[in-house]
Design an enzyme around this catalytic site. Structure first.
Site, PDB file in Angstrom:
ATOM      1  N   GLY A 149     -18.427  72.744  64.240  1.00 42.12           N
ATOM      2  CA  GLY A 149     -19.172  72.572  65.480  1.00 42.12           C
ATOM      3  C   GLY A 149     -18.741  73.612  66.496  1.00 42.12           C
ATOM      4  O   GLY A 149     -17.633  74.153  66.415  1.00 42.12           O
ATOM      5  N   GLN A 205     -17.384  76.965  74.747  1.00 38.76           N
ATOM      6  CA  GLN A 205     -16.410  77.632  73.873  1.00 38.76           C
ATOM      7  C   GLN A 205     -16.721  79.113  73.685  1.00 38.76           C
ATOM      8  O   GLN A 205     -15.904  79.850  73.146  1.00 38.76           O
ATOM      9  CB  GLN A 205     -16.351  76.942  72.509  1.00 38.76           C
ATOM     10  N   HIS A 244     -17.501  65.052  69.359  1.00 40.87           N
ATOM     11  CA  HIS A 244     -16.538  66.081  69.782  1.00 40.87           C
ATOM     12  C   HIS A 244     -17.273  67.176  70.572  1.00 40.87           C
ATOM     13  O   HIS A 244     -16.829  67.593  71.643  1.00 40.87           O
ATOM     14  CB  HIS A 244     -15.842  66.657  68.540  1.00 40.87           C
ATOM     15  N   GLU A 245     -18.414  67.629  70.040  1.00 39.28           N
ATOM     16  CA  GLU A 245     -19.166  68.709  70.702  1.00 39.28           C
ATOM     17  C   GLU A 245     -19.798  68.227  72.005  1.00 39.28           C
ATOM     18  O   GLU A 245     -19.808  68.953  72.998  1.00 39.28           O
ATOM     19  CB  GLU A 245     -20.221  69.305  69.767  1.00 39.28           C
ATOM     20  N   HIS A 298     -17.366  68.329  74.754  1.00 42.09           N
ATOM     21  CA  HIS A 298     -17.191  69.684  75.298  1.00 42.09           C
ATOM     22  C   HIS A 298     -18.163  69.960  76.440  1.00 42.09           C
ATOM     23  O   HIS A 298     -17.822  70.642  77.404  1.00 42.09           O
ATOM     24  CB  HIS A 298     -17.432  70.749  74.216  1.00 42.09           C
ATOM     25  N   CYS A 356      -9.924  71.957  66.864  1.00 41.74           N
ATOM     26  CA  CYS A 356     -10.913  72.572  67.747  1.00 41.74           C
ATOM     27  C   CYS A 356     -10.716  74.083  67.711  1.00 41.74           C
ATOM     28  O   CYS A 356      -9.580  74.554  67.767  1.00 41.74           O
ATOM     29  CB  CYS A 356     -10.720  72.027  69.161  1.00 41.74           C
ATOM     30  N   LEU A 357     -11.824  74.815  67.636  1.00 42.27           N
ATOM     31  CA  LEU A 357     -11.732  76.273  67.588  1.00 42.27           C
ATOM     32  C   LEU A 357     -11.096  76.855  68.852  1.00 42.27           C
ATOM     33  O   LEU A 357     -10.551  77.951  68.820  1.00 42.27           O
ATOM     34  CB  LEU A 357     -13.123  76.885  67.372  1.00 42.27           C
TER      35      LEU A 357
END
Length: 160
Positions: free
Chosen positions: A46, A51, A132-133, A136, A90-91
């Protein structure tokens, strides 16, 4: 195809509320494609617009070949049910993993790249990735929900 640089914590954009998308144009379509390519290149499941440095309510999720790519624009959680706990990463937090509890099921309403509304129900890992996304997009980081952090060895055992 463009691979975009991923914003890393503690960049302040990661903790800010994102703005709704109002223009559904070719620029948005290109952005979604670039976000997908960036997510795949980074080995993620994701990616949300903050991000990549954009304060917009845009996210993509793709956990496997069965569900295809989910593009969420201005997503809203309609309902959740159940509980699940599992590892998350997480990226924007390289090499940081933690145990996070989330609902087992989620139902969302969002818009697609052309502005059309759709509803989607998901459960298990897909629900986790979607939530999760969406977090964000509201400046909520998974690290605020971690019950305990996992070592690399613990993470490998969970995945085995």
């Amino acid at each position: 195809m463009a691979i975009l640089p991923i914003v890393l914590y503690p960049n302040e954009i990661l903790e800010q509320e994102c703005e709704k998308v109002t223009d559904f144009d070719k620029k948005l379509a290109k952005l979604l494609t670039n976000m997908y390519d960036t997510m795949i290149e980074a080995d993620g499941v994701g990616l949300a617009a903050p991000q990549i440095g954009l304060k917009k309510q845009i996210a993509v999720v793709d956990i496997d070949d069965h569900h295809g790519t989910i593009e969420m624009i201005n997503p809203v959680v309609l309902e959740t049910d159940g509980k699940q706990a599992g590892p998350e990463g997480c990226l924007s937090f390289p090499d940081v993993y933690g145990e996070v509890e989330r609902p087992y099921k989620v139902k969302i309403k969002a818009q697609n790249r052309k502005g059309g509304f759709y509803e989607l129900e998901a459960e298990d890992f897909l629900a986790r990735a979607i939530l999760h996304e969406i977090d964000h997009l509201h400046g909520v980081l998974f690290t605020t929900k971690v019950s305990r952090y996992l070592t690399e060895e613990e993470l490998e055992k969970e995945e085995a």
